[in-house]
Design a protein around this motif. Structure first.
Motif, PDB file in Angstrom:
ATOM      1  N   UNK A 128       0.813  -1.217   0.000  1.00 55.25           N
ATOM      2  CA  UNK A 128       0.000   0.000   0.000  1.00 55.25           C
ATOM      3  C   UNK A 128       0.848   1.269   0.000  1.00 55.25           C
ATOM      4  N   UNK A 129       2.141   1.125  -0.177  1.00 57.04           N
ATOM      5  CA  UNK A 129       3.002   2.300  -0.103  1.00 57.04           C
ATOM      6  C   UNK A 129       3.734   2.602  -1.386  1.00 57.04           C
ATOM      7  N   UNK A 130       3.078   2.409  -2.546  1.00 60.35           N
ATOM      8  CA  UNK A 130       3.773   2.539  -3.825  1.00 60.35           C
ATOM      9  C   UNK A 130       4.337   3.934  -4.080  1.00 60.35           C
ATOM     10  N   UNK A 131       3.721   4.933  -3.520  1.00 59.02           N
ATOM     11  CA  UNK A 131       4.180   6.301  -3.783  1.00 59.02           C
ATOM     12  C   UNK A 131       5.040   6.848  -2.659  1.00 59.02           C
ATOM     13  N   UNK A 132       5.376   5.997  -1.681  1.00 64.54           N
ATOM     14  CA  UNK A 132       6.068   6.497  -0.494  1.00 64.54           C
ATOM     15  C   UNK A 132       7.325   5.684  -0.185  1.00 64.54           C
ATOM     16  N   UNK A 133       8.307   6.347   0.378  1.00 61.12           N
ATOM     17  CA  UNK A 133       9.472   5.714   0.969  1.00 61.12           C
ATOM     18  C   UNK A 133      10.165   4.673   0.120  1.00 61.12           C
ATOM     19  N   UNK A 134      10.558   3.578   0.782  1.00 62.16           N
ATOM     20  CA  UNK A 134      11.337   2.542   0.108  1.00 62.16           C
ATOM     21  C   UNK A 134      10.531   1.790  -0.944  1.00 62.16           C
ATOM     22  N   UNK A 135       9.205   1.739  -0.795  1.00 62.94           N
ATOM     23  CA  UNK A 135       8.393   1.079  -1.824  1.00 62.94           C
ATOM     24  C   UNK A 135       8.497   1.837  -3.140  1.00 62.94           C
ATOM     25  N   UNK A 136       8.395   3.155  -3.074  1.00 65.93           N
ATOM     26  CA  UNK A 136       8.557   3.979  -4.272  1.00 65.93           C
ATOM     27  C   UNK A 136       9.973   3.838  -4.826  1.00 65.93           C
ATOM     28  N   UNK A 137      10.959   3.686  -3.952  1.00 68.36           N
ATOM     29  CA  UNK A 137      12.336   3.506  -4.406  1.00 68.36           C
ATOM     30  C   UNK A 137      12.507   2.191  -5.164  1.00 68.36           C
ATOM     31  N   UNK A 138      11.861   1.142  -4.672  1.00 65.61           N
ATOM     32  CA  UNK A 138      11.936  -0.159  -5.358  1.00 65.61           C
ATOM     33  C   UNK A 138      11.358  -0.049  -6.764  1.00 65.61           C
ATOM     34  N   UNK A 139      10.228   0.639  -6.912  1.00 69.26           N
ATOM     35  CA  UNK A 139       9.606   0.810  -8.229  1.00 69.26           C
ATOM     36  C   UNK A 139      10.533   1.583  -9.163  1.00 69.26           C
ATOM     37  N   UNK A 140      11.165   2.637  -8.655  1.00 64.36           N
ATOM     38  CA  UNK A 140      12.084   3.428  -9.480  1.00 64.36           C
ATOM     39  C   UNK A 140      13.284   2.594  -9.908  1.00 64.36           C
ATOM     40  N   UNK A 141      13.854   1.822  -8.988  1.00 63.27           N
ATOM     41  CA  UNK A 141      15.007   0.993  -9.339  1.00 63.27           C
ATOM     42  C   UNK A 141      14.611  -0.117 -10.317  1.00 63.27           C
ATOM     43  N   UNK A 142      13.425  -0.696 -10.129  1.00 62.77           N
ATOM     44  CA  UNK A 142      12.946  -1.723 -11.059  1.00 62.77           C
ATOM     45  C   UNK A 142      12.768  -1.134 -12.456  1.00 62.77           C
ATOM     46  N   UNK A 143      12.305   0.112 -12.525  1.00 62.29           N
ATOM     47  CA  UNK A 143      12.130   0.769 -13.823  1.00 62.29           C
ATOM     48  C   UNK A 143      13.463   0.942 -14.528  1.00 62.29           C
ATOM     49  N   UNK A 144      14.480   1.384 -13.793  1.00 60.18           N
ATOM     50  CA  UNK A 144      15.790   1.567 -14.412  1.00 60.18           C
ATOM     51  C   UNK A 144      16.404   0.227 -14.843  1.00 60.18           C
ATOM     52  N   UNK A 145      16.378  -0.755 -13.953  1.00 59.53           N
ATOM     53  CA  UNK A 145      16.946  -2.068 -14.288  1.00 59.53           C
ATOM     54  C   UNK A 145      16.261  -2.637 -15.521  1.00 59.53           C
ATOM     55  N   UNK A 146      14.925  -2.570 -15.565  1.00 65.37           N
ATOM     56  CA  UNK A 146      14.186  -3.110 -16.707  1.00 65.37           C
ATOM     57  C   UNK A 146      14.536  -2.382 -17.997  1.00 65.37           C
ATOM     58  N   UNK A 147      14.727  -1.058 -17.901  1.00 62.18           N
ATOM     59  CA  UNK A 147      15.033  -0.273 -19.102  1.00 62.18           C
ATOM     60  C   UNK A 147      16.374  -0.651 -19.717  1.00 62.18           C
ATOM     61  N   UNK A 148      17.278  -1.210 -18.923  1.00 62.83           N
ATOM     62  CA  UNK A 148      18.584  -1.606 -19.430  1.00 62.83           C
ATOM     63  C   UNK A 148      18.502  -2.849 -20.326  1.00 62.83           C
ATOM     64  N   UNK A 149      17.344  -3.491 -20.372  1.00 57.67           N
ATOM     65  CA  UNK A 149      17.151  -4.646 -21.253  1.00 57.67           C
ATOM     66  C   UNK A 149      16.182  -4.327 -22.392  1.00 57.67           C
ATOM     67  N   UNK A 150      15.938  -3.048 -22.633  1.00 57.64           N
ATOM     68  CA  UNK A 150      14.992  -2.651 -23.677  1.00 57.64           C
ATOM     69  C   UNK A 150      15.409  -3.211 -25.036  1.00 57.64           C
ATOM     70  N   UNK A 151      14.435  -3.796 -25.731  1.00 60.13           N
ATOM     71  CA  UNK A 151      14.685  -4.374 -27.046  1.00 60.13           C
ATOM     72  C   UNK A 151      15.133  -5.816 -27.008  1.00 60.13           C
ATOM     73  N   UNK A 152      15.503  -6.321 -25.840  1.00 61.05           N
ATOM     74  CA  UNK A 152      15.940  -7.708 -25.712  1.00 61.05           C
ATOM     75  C   UNK A 152      14.730  -8.624 -25.579  1.00 61.05           C
ATOM     76  N   UNK A 153      14.894  -9.894 -25.951  1.00 60.88           N
ATOM     77  CA  UNK A 153      13.778 -10.839 -25.988  1.00 60.88           C
ATOM     78  C   UNK A 153      13.620 -11.570 -24.658  1.00 60.88           C
ATOM     79  N   UNK A 154      12.374 -11.740 -24.237  1.00 60.18           N
ATOM     80  CA  UNK A 154      12.102 -12.462 -22.993  1.00 60.18           C
ATOM     81  C   UNK A 154      12.434 -13.939 -23.144  1.00 60.18           C
ATOM     82  N   UNK A 155      13.114 -14.441 -22.131  1.00 55.25           N
ATOM     83  CA  UNK A 155      13.491 -15.854 -22.100  1.00 55.25           C
ATOM     84  C   UNK A 155      13.550 -16.304 -20.635  1.00 55.25           C
TER      85      UNK A 155
END
Length: 276
Positions: A128-155
């Motif tokens: 319930x804390x997606x916009x707050x504190x460490x939960x929001x930080x996890x979402x931001x870090x997940x966004x960056x990590x995921x973006x580093x695989x842009x264009x690559x195929x899921x396997x």
């Protein structure tokens, strides 16, 4: 007078032919489809995707020394070795020997925050804390990590027995009907061609539907101005089905991600995307 009447009649006939010809041309020209309109709308939205701000924040958090141990996450192992980011996202969820669990991107980030930085994620991160504190930080870090695989195929791997077990559990959860409305994930995402109003509902049991479903998160939601990870997306699905709220990074959400991730094999990651 008669000549004037004949001239008016002739002009009227020419005008009628012109209108008929225009109508015929209009009927023969292919009308823009709803899908064309939606595609154009999404293309306009994608120009200046706010997700880029979350990517920048996520990378900064990843490289910054934080927590009781004053350490960064640059040695975090996402499945391809400590510190290797590129290509990791499209091979998650997967089994990790150090935790003895199948983990998705968000739950693996939690493990690294705990072991490397000493952050108590059980206390600091919640569904319930997606916009707050460490939960929001996890979402931001997940966004960056995921973006580093842009264009690559899921396997998403299925070599380990635990990975195959989670796939089967995810499949059962996907088709399980429950709640006050007797809904399942498959109610909306089990066949082709379904939609709610103008919103298409991709078939997540295989490609190409799963390539625009599972493979499109994390994504920026224009309707509420929020960045959503897959965990956030699944929690909202649970809410809409009137199911009990799952814990952040719980086994059932990871199992569903395994099922959808395996079904998305071969689809190219477009992260970060933008959604209505």
């Amino acid at each position: 007078m008669k000549n004037r009447i004949r001239m008016a009649a002739a002009l009227g006939a020419v005008a009628a032919l012109g209108v008929a010809g225009f109508a015929l041309a209009q009927a023969q020209a292919p009308a823009p489809s709803i899908q064309d309109g939606i595609a154009e709308y999404r293309e306009m939205l994608a120009d200046g995707n706010p997700a880029e701000l979350y990517m920048m924040k996520g990378e900064e958090l990843w490289r910054t020394a934080r927590g009781p141990r004053n350490a960064s996450l640059e040695r975090c192992d996402l499945g391809k070795g400590p510190g290797v980011i590129k290509g990791a996202f499209v091979e998650l969820p997967r089994f990790f020997a150090d935790t003895g669990r199948v983990q998705d991107l968000e739950s693996r980030i939690l493990t690294c925050m705990q072991t490397l930085q000493g952050i108590d994620t059980d206390r600091e991160v919640s569904s319930r804390g997606y916009l707050r504190g460490e939960t929001a930080n996890v979402v931001a870090m997940a966004t960056w990590v995921a973006s580093e695989s842009k264009g690559m195929r899921f396997n998403v791997p299925q070599a380990h027995q635990a990975e195959r077990t989670m796939y089967e559990l995810g499949k059962r959860a996907f088709f399980w009907r429950a709640g006050t409305h007797d809904f399942s994930c498959a109610t909306c995402h089990g066949v082709d061609g379904k939609r709610i109003r103008l919103q298409e509902l991709p078939n997540l049991t295989g490609n190409p539907g799963d390539g625009v479903g599972f493979a499109a998160w994390p994504a920026y939601r224009v309707s509420n101005g929020q960045m959503w990870s897959m965990q956030h997306r699944l929690h909202d699905c649970f809410r809409q089905m009137r199911w009990p709220e799952p814990k952040f990074a719980s086994d059932v959400t990871i199992a569903l991600s395994v099922y959808m991730g395996v079904n998305a094999k071969g689809a190219a990651s477009a992260i970060p995307t933008i959604k209505r």
